[in-house]
Design a protein around this motif. Sequence first.
Motif, mmCIF file in Angstrom:
data_model
loop_
_atom_site.group_PDB
_atom_site.id
_atom_site.type_symbol
_atom_site.label_atom_id
_atom_site.label_comp_id
_atom_site.label_asym_id
_atom_site.label_seq_id
_atom_site.Cartn_x
_atom_site.Cartn_y
_atom_site.Cartn_z
ATOM 1 N N TYR A 193 0.709 -1.258 -0.113
ATOM 2 C CA TYR A 193 -0.001 0.086 0.007
ATOM 3 C C TYR A 193 0.963 1.171 0.053
ATOM 4 N N LEU A 218 -0.799 -1.063 -5.468
ATOM 5 C CA LEU A 218 -2.124 -1.233 -4.934
ATOM 6 C C LEU A 218 -2.822 -2.646 -5.048
ATOM 7 N N GLY A 219 -2.639 -3.004 -6.270
ATOM 8 C CA GLY A 219 -3.159 -4.357 -6.728
ATOM 9 C C GLY A 219 -2.813 -5.563 -5.878
ATOM 10 N N GLU A 246 -4.349 -5.189 -2.300
ATOM 11 C CA GLU A 246 -5.624 -5.700 -2.360
ATOM 12 C C GLU A 246 -5.595 -7.141 -2.481
ATOM 13 N N THR A 249 -7.573 0.895 0.075
ATOM 14 C CA THR A 249 -6.830 0.374 -1.096
ATOM 15 C C THR A 249 -7.646 0.677 -2.178
ATOM 16 N N ARG A 276 -8.168 4.376 -3.073
ATOM 17 C CA ARG A 276 -6.835 4.919 -3.703
ATOM 18 C C ARG A 276 -7.038 4.425 -5.282
ATOM 19 N N GLN A 277 -7.812 3.479 -5.551
ATOM 20 C CA GLN A 277 -7.819 2.994 -6.845
ATOM 21 C C GLN A 277 -8.908 3.606 -7.669
ATOM 22 N N ARG A 337 -12.203 2.985 -6.719
ATOM 23 C CA ARG A 337 -13.259 2.423 -6.799
ATOM 24 C C ARG A 337 -14.150 2.475 -5.415
#
Length: 126
Positions: free
Chosen positions: A56, A61-62, A65, A88, A91-92, A94
């Motif tokens: 993170y 980020l992927g 996650e 997380t 920040r993406q 979503r």
Amino acid sequence: MSDSYYEFGTAAERWERAGFFFDAKEYTTAARILGGLVEEVPEQVAPRLLLARAYYHSASLGRAEAELRAVLERDPVEGYARLMLGRTLERQGRQAEADTQLRLAAALSGDFGPAEDDEPVADRSA
């Protein structure tokens, strides 16, 4: 630094070393050490959570996650993992998915917010 450095020592020594790197904000190095630990003891939550945090903070980020979802697969009521997953996902970009995780994290921590029938103190004196 050679790869053998990341694999050197006992699991406890590598855990401690990863913590030092994390505390020094050397998140990528911490993640390299923690990755080996997670492979070695995939059932343990603490190394996976710290690995997710390292990812993170290094904007992977992927990967963060994926680690958080692996934690939640093993322990669906791990509130901190829910909170981190929500952050997380935020920040993406979503937000809808993030909101669900953040609500679950709040509920798991006992933070239900004010009751619906509670009135603010200022309104009661009117």
